[in-house]
Design a protein around this motif. Structure first.
Motif, PDB file in Angstrom:
ATOM      1  N   ALA A 158       0.884  -1.340   0.101  1.00  0.00           N
ATOM      2  CA  ALA A 158       0.123   0.031  -0.004  1.00  0.00           C
ATOM      3  C   ALA A 158       0.847   1.268  -0.186  1.00  0.00           C
ATOM      4  CB  ALA A 158      -1.032   0.023   1.371  1.00  0.00           C
ATOM      5  N   GLY A 159       2.320   0.937   0.148  1.00  0.00           N
ATOM      6  CA  GLY A 159       3.059   2.324  -0.047  1.00  0.00           C
ATOM      7  C   GLY A 159       3.311   3.038   1.491  1.00  0.00           C
ATOM      8  N   LEU A 160       2.849   2.437   2.384  1.00  0.00           N
ATOM      9  CA  LEU A 160       2.731   3.210   3.726  1.00  0.00           C
ATOM     10  C   LEU A 160       3.811   2.855   4.551  1.00  0.00           C
ATOM     11  CD1 LEU A 160      -1.095   2.549   4.656  1.00  0.00           C
ATOM     12  CD2 LEU A 160       0.022   4.849   3.841  1.00  0.00           C
ATOM     13  N   LYS A 161       4.606   3.713   5.288  1.00  0.00           N
ATOM     14  CA  LYS A 161       5.419   3.327   6.312  1.00  0.00           C
ATOM     15  C   LYS A 161       4.473   2.968   7.566  1.00  0.00           C
ATOM     16  CE  LYS A 161       8.656   6.941   4.982  1.00  0.00           C
ATOM     17  NZ  LYS A 161       9.170   6.074   4.098  1.00  0.00           N
ATOM     18  N   LEU A 162       5.388   2.333   8.442  1.00  0.00           N
ATOM     19  CA  LEU A 162       4.819   1.637   9.738  1.00  0.00           C
ATOM     20  C   LEU A 162       4.140   2.892  10.597  1.00  0.00           C
ATOM     21  CD1 LEU A 162       4.578  -0.801  11.553  1.00  0.00           C
ATOM     22  CD2 LEU A 162       6.607   0.277  12.882  1.00  0.00           C
ATOM     23  N   VAL A 163       4.875   4.084  10.531  1.00  0.00           N
ATOM     24  CA  VAL A 163       3.975   5.315  11.398  1.00  0.00           C
ATOM     25  C   VAL A 163       2.744   5.633  10.586  1.00  0.00           C
ATOM     26  CG1 VAL A 163       5.394   7.274  10.688  1.00  0.00           C
ATOM     27  CG2 VAL A 163       4.425   7.048  12.925  1.00  0.00           C
ATOM     28  N   ASP A 164       2.734   5.730   9.670  1.00  0.00           N
ATOM     29  CA  ASP A 164       1.679   6.346   8.631  1.00  0.00           C
ATOM     30  C   ASP A 164       0.590   5.455   8.770  1.00  0.00           C
ATOM     31  OD1 ASP A 164       3.124   8.605   7.924  1.00  0.00           O
ATOM     32  OD2 ASP A 164       4.095   7.493   6.301  1.00  0.00           O
ATOM     33  N   ALA A 165       0.719   4.057   8.580  1.00  0.00           N
ATOM     34  CA  ALA A 165      -0.287   2.983   8.718  1.00  0.00           C
ATOM     35  C   ALA A 165      -0.799   2.921   9.949  1.00  0.00           C
ATOM     36  CB  ALA A 165       0.258   1.488   8.265  1.00  0.00           C
ATOM     37  N   ALA A 166       0.097   3.155  11.260  1.00  0.00           N
ATOM     38  CA  ALA A 166      -0.448   3.029  12.463  1.00  0.00           C
ATOM     39  C   ALA A 166      -1.450   4.159  12.682  1.00  0.00           C
ATOM     40  CB  ALA A 166       0.792   3.300  13.517  1.00  0.00           C
ATOM     41  N   ASN A 167      -1.029   5.432  12.268  1.00  0.00           N
ATOM     42  CA  ASN A 167      -1.983   6.652  12.293  1.00  0.00           C
ATOM     43  C   ASN A 167      -3.440   6.277  11.733  1.00  0.00           C
ATOM     44  OD1 ASN A 167      -0.075   7.974  13.807  1.00  0.00           O
ATOM     45  ND2 ASN A 167       0.664   9.023  11.893  1.00  0.00           N
ATOM     46  N   LYS A 168      -3.416   5.575  10.641  1.00  0.00           N
ATOM     47  CA  LYS A 168      -4.798   5.310   9.852  1.00  0.00           C
ATOM     48  C   LYS A 168      -5.557   4.500  10.527  1.00  0.00           C
ATOM     49  CE  LYS A 168      -3.031   6.404   5.053  1.00  0.00           C
ATOM     50  NZ  LYS A 168      -4.023   7.337   4.714  1.00  0.00           N
ATOM     51  N   PHE A 169      -4.915   3.502  11.235  1.00  0.00           N
ATOM     52  CA  PHE A 169      -5.591   2.606  12.014  1.00  0.00           C
ATOM     53  C   PHE A 169      -5.878   2.863  13.430  1.00  0.00           C
ATOM     54  CE2 PHE A 169      -3.720  -0.689   9.198  1.00  0.00           C
ATOM     55  CZ  PHE A 169      -5.036  -1.382   8.687  1.00  0.00           C
ATOM     56  N   GLY A 170      -5.412   4.168  13.859  1.00  0.00           N
ATOM     57  CA  GLY A 170      -5.715   4.596  15.100  1.00  0.00           C
ATOM     58  C   GLY A 170      -4.819   3.972  16.308  1.00  0.00           C
ATOM     59  N   VAL A 171      -3.764   3.357  15.858  1.00  0.00           N
ATOM     60  CA  VAL A 171      -2.936   2.392  16.869  1.00  0.00           C
ATOM     61  C   VAL A 171      -1.432   3.081  16.999  1.00  0.00           C
ATOM     62  CG1 VAL A 171      -4.242   0.442  16.614  1.00  0.00           C
ATOM     63  CG2 VAL A 171      -2.141   0.785  15.311  1.00  0.00           C
ATOM     64  N   ASN A 172      -0.733   2.898  17.951  1.00  0.00           N
ATOM     65  CA  ASN A 172       0.682   3.062  18.001  1.00  0.00           C
ATOM     66  C   ASN A 172       1.507   2.326  17.204  1.00  0.00           C
ATOM     67  OD1 ASN A 172       3.386   2.684  19.451  1.00  0.00           O
ATOM     68  ND2 ASN A 172       2.712   4.340  20.888  1.00  0.00           N
ATOM     69  N   LYS A 173       2.559   2.952  16.713  1.00  0.00           N
ATOM     70  CA  LYS A 173       3.368   2.172  15.758  1.00  0.00           C
ATOM     71  C   LYS A 173       3.664   0.806  16.260  1.00  0.00           C
ATOM     72  CE  LYS A 173       7.720   4.397  16.527  1.00  0.00           C
ATOM     73  NZ  LYS A 173       8.209   3.731  17.169  1.00  0.00           N
ATOM     74  N   ASP A 174       4.087   0.842  17.449  1.00  0.00           N
ATOM     75  CA  ASP A 174       4.546  -0.323  18.233  1.00  0.00           C
ATOM     76  C   ASP A 174       3.670  -1.190  18.162  1.00  0.00           C
ATOM     77  OD1 ASP A 174       7.103   0.725  18.741  1.00  0.00           O
ATOM     78  OD2 ASP A 174       6.681   1.599  20.640  1.00  0.00           O
ATOM     79  N   THR A 175       2.238  -1.269  18.402  1.00  0.00           N
ATOM     80  CA  THR A 175       1.251  -1.898  18.302  1.00  0.00           C
ATOM     81  C   THR A 175       1.222  -2.646  16.922  1.00  0.00           C
ATOM     82  OG1 THR A 175       0.064  -0.783  19.929  1.00  0.00           O
ATOM     83  CG2 THR A 175      -1.165  -2.227  18.835  1.00  0.00           C
ATOM     84  N   LEU A 176       1.209  -1.789  16.210  1.00  0.00           N
ATOM     85  CA  LEU A 176       0.918  -2.155  14.699  1.00  0.00           C
ATOM     86  C   LEU A 176       2.268  -3.151  14.217  1.00  0.00           C
ATOM     87  CD1 LEU A 176      -0.408  -2.443  11.902  1.00  0.00           C
ATOM     88  CD2 LEU A 176       1.037  -0.466  11.156  1.00  0.00           C
ATOM     89  N   SER A 177       3.416  -2.836  14.824  1.00  0.00           N
ATOM     90  CA  SER A 177       4.667  -3.723  14.740  1.00  0.00           C
ATOM     91  C   SER A 177       4.340  -4.946  15.158  1.00  0.00           C
ATOM     92  CB  SER A 177       5.995  -3.019  15.225  1.00  0.00           C
ATOM     93  OG  SER A 177       6.994  -3.876  15.002  1.00  0.00           O
ATOM     94  N   LYS A 178       3.864  -4.914  16.494  1.00  0.00           N
ATOM     95  CA  LYS A 178       3.464  -6.244  17.129  1.00  0.00           C
ATOM     96  C   LYS A 178       2.300  -7.171  16.176  1.00  0.00           C
ATOM     97  CE  LYS A 178       0.554  -6.517  20.443  1.00  0.00           C
ATOM     98  NZ  LYS A 178       0.194  -6.486  21.958  1.00  0.00           N
TER      99      LYS A 178
END
Length: 76
Positions: free
Chosen positions: A14-34
């Motif tokens: 989707a061309g998203l960096k971890l932090v950008d995707a996390a923001n779209k999901f409304g979660v912390n980047k560490d949560t998305l990484s997990k």
């Protein structure tokens, strides 16, 4: 056989960096990484946004430990 990809692959495609995707999901980047490492227990609220954020049908996403996904690829 339908193609399945990991959550991380869906984000990268989707061309998203971890932090950008996390923001779209409304979660912390560490949560998305997990979740990317082990998506067995993603909450329903996250699950519902996957197609909207990544543009991939949920049924094409592999849910479980990322290591299991790659182990299955090697034996396929």
């Amino acid at each position: 056989m339908e193609m399945k990809i990991t959550l991380k692959a869906a984000r990268v495609n989707a061309g998203l960096k971890l932090v950008d995707a996390a923001n779209k999901f409304g979660v912390n980047k560490d949560t998305l990484s997990k979740y990317e490492k082990d998506s067995s227990n993603v909450p329903r609220s996250f699950f519902a946004k996957i197609e909207e954020v990544y543009g991939w049908p949920v049924e094409n996403i592999f849910f479980g430990p990322q290591s299991d996904f790659f182990r299955k690829l090697k034996t396929a």
